[in-house]
Design a protein around this motif. Structure first.
Motif, short mmCIF file in Angstrom:
data_model
loop_
_atom_site.label_atom_id
_atom_site.label_comp_id
_atom_site.label_asym_id
_atom_site.label_seq_id
_atom_site.Cartn_x
_atom_site.Cartn_y
_atom_site.Cartn_z
N PHE A 43 7.11 -13.59 8.57
CA PHE A 43 6.17 -13.58 7.44
C PHE A 43 5.41 -14.90 7.34
CE2 PHE A 43 5.46 -14.24 2.80
CZ PHE A 43 4.53 -13.23 2.62
N VAL A 44 6.12 -16.00 7.48
CA VAL A 44 5.48 -17.31 7.42
C VAL A 44 4.45 -17.46 8.53
CG1 VAL A 44 5.89 -19.79 7.73
CG2 VAL A 44 7.39 -18.45 6.24
N GLU A 45 4.79 -16.96 9.72
CA GLU A 45 3.91 -17.10 10.88
C GLU A 45 2.66 -16.23 10.80
OE1 GLU A 45 7.41 -18.08 14.21
OE2 GLU A 45 6.42 -16.13 14.18
N SER A 46 2.75 -15.07 10.11
CA SER A 46 1.68 -14.08 10.23
C SER A 46 0.93 -13.76 8.95
CB SER A 46 2.27 -12.77 10.77
OG SER A 46 3.24 -12.25 9.88
N ASN A 47 1.51 -13.99 7.78
CA ASN A 47 0.91 -13.47 6.55
C ASN A 47 -0.48 -14.05 6.28
OD1 ASN A 47 1.00 -11.94 4.03
ND2 ASN A 47 1.14 -13.93 3.04
N SER A 48 -0.63 -15.35 6.43
CA SER A 48 -1.91 -15.98 6.10
C SER A 48 -2.99 -15.66 7.13
CB SER A 48 -1.75 -17.49 5.97
OG SER A 48 -1.28 -18.04 7.18
N SER A 49 -2.59 -15.41 8.38
CA SER A 49 -3.59 -15.20 9.44
C SER A 49 -3.96 -13.74 9.64
CB SER A 49 -3.07 -15.78 10.76
OG SER A 49 -1.84 -15.16 11.12
N GLU A 50 -2.98 -12.85 9.64
CA GLU A 50 -3.29 -11.45 9.94
C GLU A 50 -2.76 -10.46 8.92
OE1 GLU A 50 -1.59 -11.04 13.82
OE2 GLU A 50 0.46 -10.78 13.08
N GLY A 51 -1.94 -10.90 7.99
CA GLY A 51 -1.38 -9.99 7.02
C GLY A 51 -0.23 -9.19 7.61
N ILE A 52 0.29 -8.23 6.85
CA ILE A 52 1.41 -7.42 7.31
C ILE A 52 1.05 -5.94 7.22
CG2 ILE A 52 2.97 -9.20 6.41
CD1 ILE A 52 3.88 -7.12 4.30
N SER A 53 1.87 -5.11 7.85
CA SER A 53 1.69 -3.66 7.82
C SER A 53 2.84 -3.02 7.06
CB SER A 53 1.65 -3.08 9.24
OG SER A 53 0.55 -3.55 9.95
N LEU A 54 2.54 -1.92 6.39
CA LEU A 54 3.57 -1.10 5.74
C LEU A 54 3.51 0.31 6.30
CD1 LEU A 54 3.45 -1.87 1.89
CD2 LEU A 54 4.96 -2.86 3.62
N ILE A 105 -1.55 -7.35 2.57
CA ILE A 105 -1.32 -6.12 3.34
C ILE A 105 -2.57 -5.75 4.11
CG2 ILE A 105 -0.73 -3.68 3.22
CD1 ILE A 105 1.00 -4.28 0.83
N LYS A 106 -2.43 -5.72 5.43
CA LYS A 106 -3.54 -5.37 6.32
C LYS A 106 -3.56 -3.86 6.57
CE LYS A 106 -6.71 -6.01 9.60
NZ LYS A 106 -6.35 -6.72 10.84
N GLU A 107 -2.37 -3.27 6.76
CA GLU A 107 -2.30 -1.85 7.08
C GLU A 107 -1.27 -1.15 6.19
OE1 GLU A 107 -3.05 -1.13 11.77
OE2 GLU A 107 -1.16 -2.12 11.28
N ILE A 108 -1.60 0.07 5.78
CA ILE A 108 -0.63 0.99 5.20
C ILE A 108 -0.78 2.32 5.92
CG2 ILE A 108 0.06 2.33 3.17
CD1 ILE A 108 -0.84 0.07 1.40
N HIS A 109 0.34 2.91 6.29
CA HIS A 109 0.29 4.26 6.86
C HIS A 109 1.33 5.11 6.15
CE1 HIS A 109 -0.55 7.47 9.66
NE2 HIS A 109 0.75 7.61 9.86
N LEU A 110 0.88 6.24 5.61
CA LEU A 110 1.77 7.20 4.97
C LEU A 110 2.09 8.29 5.97
CD1 LEU A 110 -0.02 7.65 1.50
CD2 LEU A 110 1.66 5.91 2.17
N GLY A 111 3.38 8.38 6.36
CA GLY A 111 3.79 9.38 7.34
C GLY A 111 4.89 10.26 6.77
N GLY A 112 5.37 11.18 7.59
CA GLY A 112 6.38 12.09 7.05
C GLY A 112 7.09 12.88 8.13
N GLY A 113 7.66 14.00 7.70
CA GLY A 113 7.42 14.76 6.49
C GLY A 113 5.96 15.12 6.26
N THR A 114 5.66 15.38 4.99
CA THR A 114 4.30 15.76 4.60
C THR A 114 3.87 14.88 3.44
OG1 THR A 114 4.80 18.05 5.21
CG2 THR A 114 2.84 17.68 3.88
#
Length: 454
Positions: A43-54, A105-114
């Motif tokens: 998180f320290v290495e990446s959050n400020s430069s590229e953000g994170i994915s969920l 947050i750079k990316e969010i992907h909702l998967g499933g399931g439905t």
């Protein structure tokens, strides 16, 4: 020659959404403390430069599709929605407490399931709840998987208003006979309707998922499916092989007999026919089993060398840290992997204890990190190199020896410090990656673990 290559290389093998693959995780050195420590480091290495994915796993479906290998809970009771949203938001709050500051947050992907099983109100509560503890990156990319039978105009509009610009619809095949076999009755009209709605609302990337090798599928079915797809012009396509893994998913994938499934040369012909038609209609091959129009961000990422692959599949941008929320989700902080419990009741119980619902993981070794990079290069760019010492490992000569036969078969080109997959070799990229997979080579599986590569 084509037939003999299929016979030779059609073996069980990983899809390489990660390395090491999940069956080869070494859990002995993994702990909740190590997961938290490596999580904070990443998180320290990446959050400020590229953000994170969920990645958020929404497991509920109203009916069972017998081709599906995902973790799901079949129910028509929509009373399950609220408790699950509350559980995911509690898990996210636990992660944010560990991270110590608001993530971008750079990316969010909702998967499933439905995902579209859930009401628009609950999806809105989920996304707004996520951003109580986070902020959006300026160039964020939010996407979700929509079921054409139950994705409403309201779903599409609400998620668009929440920042989503990419949607993928599961098509599989338009043949009624195939649809009956996989328990996924879904008329073309439903797919056309949601595709047009998404385009009118303003989605910039609309994807369709098509599967070859389904039970009773014939060449005529592939041609018909691609022709109907052409009329809708989705921006990107996943055109991938049906993974028949009933030993993993039990009776859920046994809605038909094994002899009903196309195999070997027939199965490969389904793919070659579909691929040719996609090329003729302006689609370009992107990584393994993915195609996109020139105007789509996935094509641009491939051309620029920015294509990335993780547990969510291919992505047009890279984040070092991906947190998986929800039952069975997998997280990746580059230094270690962690997977949540698969049982819904266990998931709720562990959250009640104010603990992350992680039940297993893997701490990557220095060797793992090197191999992982080579496999990512092959899966995303069809080439890899060990010109610098950071990319070299002592088994390279053994890997090249194993790849020699593939070079003789015209599947790749070996140079002094690199290999390049040829056009002929692209369908066999999983096999080529297996030559780099040291964990697989050191301990061959004694039971069925993977689907066939072809």
């Amino acid at each position: 020659m084509k037939n003999s290559l299929i016979q030779k290389y059609n073996v069980p093998g990983p899809r390489y959404t990660s390395y090491p693959t999940v069956p080869y995780w070494d859990e002995t050195d993994f702990s909740d403390e190590i997961w938290a420590e490596t999580l904070k480091k990443s998180f320290v290495e990446s959050n400020s430069s590229e953000g994170i994915s969920l990645y958020i796993h929404l497991p509920f479906c109203e009916s069972l599709c017998t081709f599906c290998g995902c973790n799901k809970r079949i129910t028509k009771n929509h009373g399950v929605e609220n408790p699950y949203i509350e559980g995911v938001l509690k898990e996210w709050a636990l992660y944010c407490k560990i991270l110590g500051e608001k993530p971008t947050i750079k990316e969010i992907h909702l998967g499933g399931g439905t995902p579209t099983f859930f009401s628009t109100k609950n999806l809105e509560d989920l996304i707004n709840g996520i951003f109580v503890h986070a902020k959006k990156a300026k160039d964020h990319e939010f996407s979700f998987e929509g079921h054409p039978n139950n994705t409403s105009h309201e779903h599409l509009q609400k998620l668009y208003d929440l920042g989503f610009r990419r949607v993928s619809f599961g098509v599989q095949d338009y043949s009624e006979k195939v649809q009956k076999a996989i328990h996924r009755l879904q008329p073309f009209h439903n797919v056309a309707k949601v595709t047009f709605w998404a385009r009118e609302i303003g989605y910039t990337s609309i994807g369709h998922d098509i599967i070859f090798g389904l039970p009773f599928q014939e060449i005529e079915d592939i041609i018909d499916t691609i022709e109907k797809t052409k009329s809708l012009q989705p921006d990107r396509l996943a055109f991938y092989s049906y993974a028949h893994v009933p030993w993993i998913k039990g009776n859920g994938q046994r809605g038909f007999n094994d002899e009903d499934i196309p195999k070997d040369d027939k199965k490969r012909m389904l793919y070659e026919t579909g691929k040719k038609l996609l090329f003729e209609n302006g689609y370009h091959e992107i990584g393994m089993d993915h195609f996109a129009l020139k105007t789509d961000s996935l094509h641009e990422a491939f051309q620029n060398g920015a294509l990335h692959r993780n547990f969510m599949g291919y992505s047009s941008s890279k984040t070092q840290l991906m947190i998986g929320l929800g039952v069975s989700s997998i997280s990746d902080n580059w230094y270690s992997f962690a997977q949540n419990v698969k049982n819904l009741e266990d998931y709720y119980q562990i959250l009640e204890w104010n603990k992350l619902p992680v039940f297993r993981g893997h701490l990557l070794t220095d060797e793992d990190l090197i191999i992982r990079k080579h496999i990512l290069n092959l899966m995303c760019q069809f080439e890899t190199s060990w010109e610098n010492k950071e990319s070299y490992f002592i088994e390279i000569p053994d890997v090249l020896l194993q790849l020699q036969e593939m070079e003789n078969d015209g599947l790749l080109i070996i140079k002094d410090n690199s290999i390049t997959v040829t056009e002929k070799g692209k369908p066999y990229v999983r096999n080529i990656c297996m030559a780099f997979d040291l964990r697989l080579k050191r301990k061959a599986p004694e039971t069925a673990l993977f689907s066939m590569t072809i």
